[in-house]
Design an enzyme around this catalytic site. Structure first.
Site, short mmCIF file in Angstrom:
data_model
loop_
_atom_site.label_atom_id
_atom_site.label_comp_id
_atom_site.label_asym_id
_atom_site.label_seq_id
_atom_site.Cartn_x
_atom_site.Cartn_y
_atom_site.Cartn_z
N ARG A 60 -13.10 -2.83 12.30
CA ARG A 60 -14.37 -2.70 13.03
C ARG A 60 -15.39 -3.74 12.59
O ARG A 60 -16.24 -4.15 13.38
CB ARG A 60 -14.91 -1.28 12.91
CG ARG A 60 -14.07 -0.29 13.74
CD ARG A 60 -14.36 1.15 13.39
NE ARG A 60 -14.12 1.47 12.01
CZ ARG A 60 -12.93 1.74 11.47
NH1 ARG A 60 -11.85 1.75 12.23
NH2 ARG A 60 -12.80 2.03 10.20
N GLU A 97 -11.45 6.18 -0.56
CA GLU A 97 -11.76 7.59 -0.71
C GLU A 97 -10.49 8.43 -0.66
O GLU A 97 -10.38 9.46 -1.28
CB GLU A 97 -12.71 7.98 0.43
CG GLU A 97 -13.09 9.42 0.52
CD GLU A 97 -13.95 9.73 1.74
OE1 GLU A 97 -14.32 10.88 1.89
OE2 GLU A 97 -14.23 8.81 2.55
#
Length: 172
Positions: A60, A97
């Site tokens: 992105r 994460e």
């Protein structure tokens, strides 16, 4: 007000890519021309004036970086996932994460002394942004800042980038 409307289009997708993770989806912002323009303009407002090149993080970040590069005449360097580049200058692995990943810098894309901003959609744990900065600096570039649309402060990304200019249009 336009930026508030644009950022209001961000969508939360629970349990993606893994159970327990809430993915922040920029797609509705990108699909709306006014929202996309507002976000890109706001990112540009935060970029250091000495910047010459946008280092855009896959995937992105590519969309945001390309718009910035075209709109304000920056060079664009895509930081890619492994196996996507024909000639690689350097590779950095890092923790996410929810796992591990790596980024690669194209050979001869950044010259020593060039001023480079790192652009991505989200700053979470900071692993991706830190790896991107390391790639730029390994090539001799000077990181002028890290610019993102969304920051999730509870995950410590800004702390991992201590000493760097970090700008986020929205924190959640």
């Amino acid at each position: 007000m336009k930026l508030d409307r644009a950022l209001g289009l961000l969508r939360e997708v629970p349990d993606f890519p893994l159970p327990g993770v809430v993915f922040r989806d920029l797609t509705p912002v990108l699909a709306d021309p006014d929202a996309f323009r507002s976000v890109v303009d706001a990112l540009q407002d935060e970029i250091h004036p000495d910047t010459q090149v946008v280092a855009a993080v896959e995937s992105r970040g590519f969309l945001l970086g390309a718009a910035l590069g075209y709109g304000w005449s920056y060079g664009l360097v895509p930081l890619r996932k492994p196996g996507k580049l024909p000639a690689v200058a350097h590779r950095v692995s890092y923790d996410l994460e929810y796992g591990t990943a790596a980024l690669e810098l194209p050979a001869e894309a950044i010259t020593p002394g060039q001023h480079v901003v790192v652009v991505d959609d989200v700053l979470a744990t900071g692993g991706t942004a830190a790896a991107a900065c390391e790639l730029v600096e390994h090539a001799g570039g000077v990181v002028t800042g890290v610019s993102v649309v969304l920051e999730i402060p509870g995950l410590g990304g800004r702390e991992r980038l201590a000493g760097r200019e970090v700008s986020a249009l929205l924190t959640v």
